[in-house]
Design a protein around this motif. Structure first.
Motif, PDB file in Angstrom:
ATOM      1  N   CYS A   8       0.844  -1.204   0.000  1.00 19.45           N
ATOM      2  CA  CYS A   8       0.000   0.000   0.000  1.00 19.45           C
ATOM      3  C   CYS A   8       0.874   1.247   0.000  1.00 19.45           C
ATOM      4  CB  CYS A   8      -0.923   0.021   1.218  1.00 19.45           C
ATOM      5  SG  CYS A   8      -2.353  -1.080   1.111  1.00 19.45           S
ATOM      6  N   ASN A  25      -5.157   2.026 -11.611  1.00 23.56           N
ATOM      7  CA  ASN A  25      -5.499   1.079 -10.558  1.00 23.56           C
ATOM      8  C   ASN A  25      -4.416   0.074 -10.198  1.00 23.56           C
ATOM      9  OD1 ASN A  25      -8.226   2.028 -10.216  1.00 23.56           O
ATOM     10  ND2 ASN A  25      -8.665   1.117 -12.204  1.00 23.56           N
ATOM     11  N   ARG A  46      -5.404  -0.503  -4.586  1.00 24.63           N
ATOM     12  CA  ARG A  46      -6.292  -0.697  -3.430  1.00 24.63           C
ATOM     13  C   ARG A  46      -5.933  -1.994  -2.723  1.00 24.63           C
ATOM     14  NH1 ARG A  46     -11.151   0.944  -6.986  1.00 24.63           N
ATOM     15  NH2 ARG A  46     -10.636  -1.118  -7.715  1.00 24.63           N
TER      16      ARG A  46
END
Length: 116
Positions: A8, A25, A46
């Protein structure tokens, strides 16, 4: 984003790495402990724990991870001789970072999938 997740933090640009590919993404970067001449990690930006969780929560994003892996394999020159795409899911499979990631490996004969 998970504050204690290294992937992350890489996706957010908080940890330095050389990105080989980025999309809205996904991101791709070289593995710090390569297991083949070419070893690239592809991750969604994500947080999803593993490929099973990703496929359940966001099948379209799972498809984007696969598309990014194919793009990276071609960019790395792996198309002619092939490559292996690996998702480790869970501790028994050897998953060490619990943020879904695809290993794109190739550049030499890889041998059998599992050693017996």
């Amino acid at each position: 984003m998970s504050d204690n997740c290294v992937f992350c933090r890489i996706a957010a640009g908080e940890l330095p790495t050389t990105l080989l590919h980025t999309s809205p993404n996904t991101v791709a970067f070289r593995d710090l402990n390569p297991q083949a001449p070419t070893h690239v990690l592809v991750i969604p930006k994500r947080h999803h724990t593993d490929v099973a969780a990703l496929a359940t929560a966001d099948p379209a994003l799972a498809g984007e991870v696969l598309a990014t892996a194919a793009t990276v394999a071609q960019a790395e020159g792996l198309g002619a001789n092939g490559f292996r795409l690996i998702f480790n899911t869970g501790r028994y499979a050897g998953q060490e970072v619990f943020h879904v990631h695809a290993h794109v490996v190739g550049g030499a004969p890889l041998g059998p999938m599992l050693v017996r």
